[in-house]
Write an enzyme that holds these catalytic residues in place. Structure first.
Site, PDB file in Angstrom:
ATOM      1  N   SER A  68       1.004  -1.311  -0.073  1.00  0.00           N
ATOM      2  CA  SER A  68      -0.065  -0.017   0.227  1.00  0.00           C
ATOM      3  C   SER A  68       0.756   1.334   0.082  1.00  0.00           C
ATOM      4  O   SER A  68       0.315   2.429  -0.157  1.00  0.00           O
ATOM      5  CB  SER A  68      -0.883  -0.106   1.277  1.00  0.00           C
ATOM      6  OG  SER A  68      -2.148  -0.824   1.053  1.00  0.00           O
ATOM      7  N   LYS A  71       0.145   3.836  -2.691  1.00  0.00           N
ATOM      8  CA  LYS A  71      -0.795   4.972  -2.816  1.00  0.00           C
ATOM      9  C   LYS A  71       0.010   6.486  -2.569  1.00  0.00           C
ATOM     10  O   LYS A  71      -0.699   7.462  -2.837  1.00  0.00           O
ATOM     11  CB  LYS A  71      -1.688   4.761  -1.563  1.00  0.00           C
ATOM     12  CG  LYS A  71      -2.721   3.532  -1.645  1.00  0.00           C
ATOM     13  CD  LYS A  71      -3.274   3.492  -0.385  1.00  0.00           C
ATOM     14  CE  LYS A  71      -4.539   2.311  -0.517  1.00  0.00           C
ATOM     15  NZ  LYS A  71      -3.760   0.669  -0.545  1.00  0.00           N
ATOM     16  N   SER A 126      -6.008   3.453   4.243  1.00  0.00           N
ATOM     17  CA  SER A 126      -5.368   2.637   3.060  1.00  0.00           C
ATOM     18  C   SER A 126      -6.563   2.151   2.242  1.00  0.00           C
ATOM     19  O   SER A 126      -6.572   0.907   1.926  1.00  0.00           O
ATOM     20  CB  SER A 126      -4.517   1.534   3.667  1.00  0.00           C
ATOM     21  OG  SER A 126      -3.666   1.123   2.879  1.00  0.00           O
ATOM     22  N   LYS A 241       3.382   6.465   5.256  1.00  0.00           N
ATOM     23  CA  LYS A 241       2.344   5.286   4.819  1.00  0.00           C
ATOM     24  C   LYS A 241       2.973   3.950   4.872  1.00  0.00           C
ATOM     25  O   LYS A 241       3.976   3.406   4.865  1.00  0.00           O
ATOM     26  CB  LYS A 241       2.305   5.478   3.324  1.00  0.00           C
ATOM     27  CG  LYS A 241       1.119   4.601   2.762  1.00  0.00           C
ATOM     28  CD  LYS A 241      -0.421   5.387   2.977  1.00  0.00           C
ATOM     29  CE  LYS A 241      -1.185   4.060   2.910  1.00  0.00           C
ATOM     30  NZ  LYS A 241      -1.295   3.027   3.762  1.00  0.00           N
TER      31      LYS A 241
END
Length: 442
Positions: A68, A71, A126, A241
């Protein structure tokens, strides 16, 4: 670099005159200190967020699955190409094409939220279906957006990255490297809205056209969210993140700043606790061992460069022009070093010929530390200079700083020194002859 008015003969004397500064198009450099940390993650990088200087590396060019942290690129493209107040309408494909059980915030087909709310939903929670909705809003389809992602990564210098989706769910053809992700993360920091999003602990998406209840979001980064994870909070952490898939294992991007030094840490193929331990150790290593040093200011000249004027293809009198750095320049150095340890090297064409426009690039300045170029800056003209006819001969000759007089003085000095050396040799030889003759008389 293009120099429209450069021609060439030997101008080596000019290089001798310049014992000053340097930096051009920047390529991230590497600077290391002692006592580097031991890292458990399979790949890791510590990069200065301003200059791109690499302070630690481990398998930074090894291809890994990002999960993720993908992103970050999705957010970057959304910020660069979208309008935060625009409305996103979620398609059936956006909502239902994600894996069952993967991260989401329960968006429904036909539901609408603003791009700004979507970015918070994607980044803090997320949410994979939100990533899809953003992709379709920007480029019409997930496939087009994925191509856009890869192209933008290449533009940033991420040559070992290929994206096939906007969320990071596993695909064998969806990969990156620690180095590439650091470059992407560095670029995203240029945008205030990105900094605002990563620096948010909680956020609320208001009721929508379909859902009557607000959605409450919370930042999942444990080094940043001091409300939920006070025992893991890292002083100066600005956010980041998280990522996880079975194939990628745990991945993490972290931003942290103390004083003038802002750092980026990327760890790939790690375990849940190890990714936080490694990130903390790398940040400690960075803040404890390095400092940001200001070297050049944009508004201060670095020296004067001789200029050749040309008339009817004949080189005429020379003038001078002040050279300025195109930008400010700062660099990261070990704390036991100083700006005096940097070697400054100027690079200019052998001849610079008028006309010259103000702010025209006339050379570069390279900075060298530990035998490596750690950065460069373009040198630009401080004023415009037209052709030779705009200058009178008297004006040029009255300028005692011109290279014409500099060269003349240099030649005279060499001639005088040569004569003195010859006279010394002659007197020495005469002395030897006189001594020898004196001995013969005895």
């Amino acid at each position: 670099m293009h120099f429209s008015h450069y021609r060439g003969k030997n101008f080596s004397f000019l290089i001798v005159l310049f014992f000053y500064f340097g930096f051009v198009l920047y390529t991230p450099s590497k600077i290391f200190a002692q006592n580097t940390p031991v890292i458990q993650s399979d790949s890791a990088i510590l990069m200065d967020a301003k200059t791109g200087t690499i302070l630690y590396e481990k398998n930074i060019h090894k291809k890994q699955y990002p999960a993720s942290i993908t992103k970050i690129m999705t957010a970057l493209l959304a910020i660069e190409n979208g309008n935060l107040e625009d409305t996103i309408t979620f398609s059936k494909n956006a909502v239902y094409s994600i894996e069952y059980g993967s991260s989401h915030i329960g968006m429904q087909e036909g539901e609408q939220i603003t791009l700004k709310d979507a970015l918070y939903g994607m980044f803090l929670m997320s949410a994979n279906e939100v990533s899809n909705g953003i992709a379709e809003y920007i480029d019409g389809s997930i496939e087009n957006f994925a191509e856009h992602m890869t192209k933008r990564a290449e533009e940033l210098g991420a040559q070992n990255t290929n994206f096939v989706n906007p969320h990071g769910l596993h695909d064998e053809n969806h990969y990156t490297t620690a180095y590439d992700m650091a470059l992407i993360a560095k670029e995203a920091l240029k945008y205030d809205v990105f900094r605002e999003i990563i620096g948010t602990i909680t956020y609320t998406i208001p009721p929508t056209n379909i859902v009557d209840e607000p959605r409450y979001l919370a930042n999942q980064h444990k080094l940043f969210n001091n409300k939920a994870y006070p025992e893991l909070y890292y002083e100066g952490c600005e956010g980041g993140k998280t990522g996880f898939t079975n194939e990628a294992r745990h991945t993490l991007v972290t931003y942290a700043k103390r004083d003038d030094l802002e750092l980026i840490v990327v760890v790939l193929k790690s375990e849940k606790q190890a990714m936080y331990d490694d990130t903390r150790n790398l940040l400690d290593y960075g803040f404890n061992n390095f400092k940001m040093v200001s070297i050049l200011q944009q508004d201060l000249p670095i020296g004067k460069i001789p200029i050749i004027s040309e008339e009817n293809e004949q080189k005429k009198y020379q003038n001078i022009i002040e050279a300025y750095p195109e930008t400010d320049f700062s660099c990261v150095l070990p704390k036991n070093s100083s700006s005096k340890d940097i070697i400054k090297k100027i690079s200019i064409p052998e001849e610079i010929i008028t006309p010259i426009d103000e702010n025209q690039i006339i050379g570069t300045l390279d900075f060298i530390f530990q035998n490596k170029i750690i950065g460069s800056v373009n040198l630009i003209a401080g004023q415009s200079i037209e052709t030779f006819n705009t200058f009178s001969k008297s004006t040029i000759e009255n300028n005692t700083n011109t290279t014409t007089y500099g060269n003349r003085f240099f030649r005279i000095l060499i001639m005088i020194l040569s004569i003195l050396v010859i006279l010394c040799i002659v007197f020495f030889v005469l002395f030897l002859i006189n001594t020898y003759l004196s001995k013969l008389q005895y």
